[in-house]
Design a protein around this motif. Sequence first.
Motif, PDB file in Angstrom:
ATOM      1  N   MET A   1       0.955  -1.455   0.051  1.00 58.98           N
ATOM      2  CA  MET A   1      -0.001   0.208  -0.202  1.00 58.98           C
ATOM      3  C   MET A   1       1.423   1.142  -0.386  1.00 58.98           C
ATOM      4  N   ARG A   2       0.579   1.946  -0.766  1.00 56.82           N
ATOM      5  CA  ARG A   2       1.500   3.247  -0.962  1.00 56.82           C
ATOM      6  C   ARG A   2       1.088   4.792  -0.127  1.00 56.82           C
TER       7      ARG A   2
ATOM      8  N   SER B   1       0.026   8.042   0.128  1.00 58.66           N
ATOM      9  CA  SER B   1      -1.350   7.938   0.013  1.00 58.66           C
ATOM     10  C   SER B   1      -2.517   7.580   0.237  1.00 58.66           C
ATOM     11  N   ASP B   2      -2.546   5.941   0.299  1.00 53.61           N
ATOM     12  CA  ASP B   2      -3.576   5.294   0.016  1.00 53.61           C
ATOM     13  C   ASP B   2      -3.233   5.371   1.658  1.00 53.61           C
TER      14      ASP B   2
ATOM     15  N   LYS C   1      -5.625   8.492   3.262  1.00 51.87           N
ATOM     16  CA  LYS C   1      -6.480   9.022   3.231  1.00 51.87           C
ATOM     17  C   LYS C   1      -7.422   8.042   3.538  1.00 51.87           C
ATOM     18  N   LEU C   2      -6.929   6.524   4.292  1.00 49.59           N
ATOM     19  CA  LEU C   2      -7.635   5.419   5.511  1.00 49.59           C
ATOM     20  C   LEU C   2      -7.340   6.487   6.924  1.00 49.59           C
TER      21      LEU C   2
ATOM     22  N   THR D   1       5.301   4.469   5.240  1.00 47.74           N
ATOM     23  CA  THR D   1       5.058   2.811   5.254  1.00 47.74           C
ATOM     24  C   THR D   1       6.475   2.048   5.988  1.00 47.74           C
TER      25      THR D   1
END
Length: 97
Positions: free
Chosen positions: A1-2, A4-5, A8-9, A65
């Motif tokens: 998962m990036r 940025s992902d 957002k979450l 990450t």
Amino acid sequence: MRESDIQKLTMVALSKAGCKVFRANAGKFLSLDGQHVIQGLPNGFFDLFGFRVSDHQMFFIEMKTKTGRPRESQKNSMRCSPIVVSSMELPEALKTQ
């Protein structure tokens, strides 16, 4: 998962938990005369910031990450900020969403 992902979450989860959260967006672009321009917040500023609505407690979050490492400018920001939630991975509670 990036990263940025994850951001957002995390923003969705914080909003659901009664927080106002903002993404610190910065970028580079070419001006009309061909010069590179960097626009945004100071170097090393956190990815997310905001406050809890109930008591106005501020927070600053630097997302990373599992393999990500903070840059020296980010480490300096973390040391200088009075209230910080520092580097974090995707919280367990968000992995099910």
